[in-house]
Motif scaffolding. Structure first.
Motif, PDB file in Angstrom:
ATOM      1  N   SER A  15       0.676  -1.171  -0.010  1.00 29.47           N
ATOM      2  CA  SER A  15      -0.003   0.057   0.084  1.00 29.47           C
ATOM      3  C   SER A  15       0.709   1.312  -0.199  1.00 29.47           C
ATOM      4  O   SER A  15       0.483   2.044  -0.744  1.00 29.47           O
ATOM      5  N   ARG A  16       1.939   1.291   0.771  1.00 33.55           N
ATOM      6  CA  ARG A  16       2.551   2.452   0.683  1.00 33.55           C
ATOM      7  C   ARG A  16       3.696   2.625  -0.451  1.00 33.55           C
ATOM      8  O   ARG A  16       3.712   3.704  -0.918  1.00 33.55           O
ATOM      9  N   ARG A  19       1.166   4.255  -2.985  1.00 33.97           N
ATOM     10  CA  ARG A  19       0.862   5.550  -2.990  1.00 33.97           C
ATOM     11  C   ARG A  19       2.267   6.483  -2.985  1.00 33.97           C
ATOM     12  O   ARG A  19       2.131   7.396  -3.741  1.00 33.97           O
TER      13      ARG A  19
END
Length: 152
Positions: A15-16, A19
């Motif tokens: 997820s990081r 992003r």
């Protein structure tokens, strides 16, 4: 038991990564956009955008390495008599405060919540990682005061 923890770490890192990848692409686009061309000798927008894009690209690369390290990682379970080594989940009383740490292959400093515990990942470059290696449940050390209360 630790497979769910490993899945949580992988999901958080992915997820990081997603992003940060999007942000890096936007920063690169801003740095190369003809509209960001300097309008005078004191206009540093394009230079600042270039620095931002370079820094974010470096972070994306580091995060990609962390993701790869955890895709290949396995975490074995430890018993109370086992020496602490890579992959151990350890509860430590550090200067009177209880904390949980995972001796991880990468992503040092990542904090997450798992089964009611706040866990911080320690990378091999961490001084605390090095201090914990070889210790067992019930062991203690000084400067700062350190007591191993649980090993999983």
């Amino acid at each position: 038991m630790k497979e769910r923890l490993l899945d949580l770490i992988r999901a958080e890192l992915r997820s990081r990564f997603d992003r940060l990848s999007r942000a890096a692409k936007e920063a690169h686009a801003a740095a190369t956009d003809p509209g960001s061309k300097a309008e005078g000798k004191y206009d540093t927008r394009s230079l600042e955008a270039s620095y931002l894009a370079t820094g974010q690209a470096r972070q994306v690369e580091e995060l990609a390495q962390d993701v790869a390290a955890f895709e290949a990682a396995t975490l074995r379970d430890f018993g109370p008599d086992d020496e602490i080594e890579a992959g151990a989940l350890v509860e430590v009383d550090l200067d009177g405060e209880s904390s949980w740490f995972l001796l991880a292959p990468a992503a040092g400093g990542l904090e997450l919540e798992w089964e009611g515990r706040d866990i911080t990942l320690l990378a091999p470059s961490s001084a605390l990682y090095g201090r914990l290696l070889g210790m067992k449940m019930g062991d203690s050390a000084e400067n700062p005061a350190l007591f191993v209360s649980e090993v999983m």
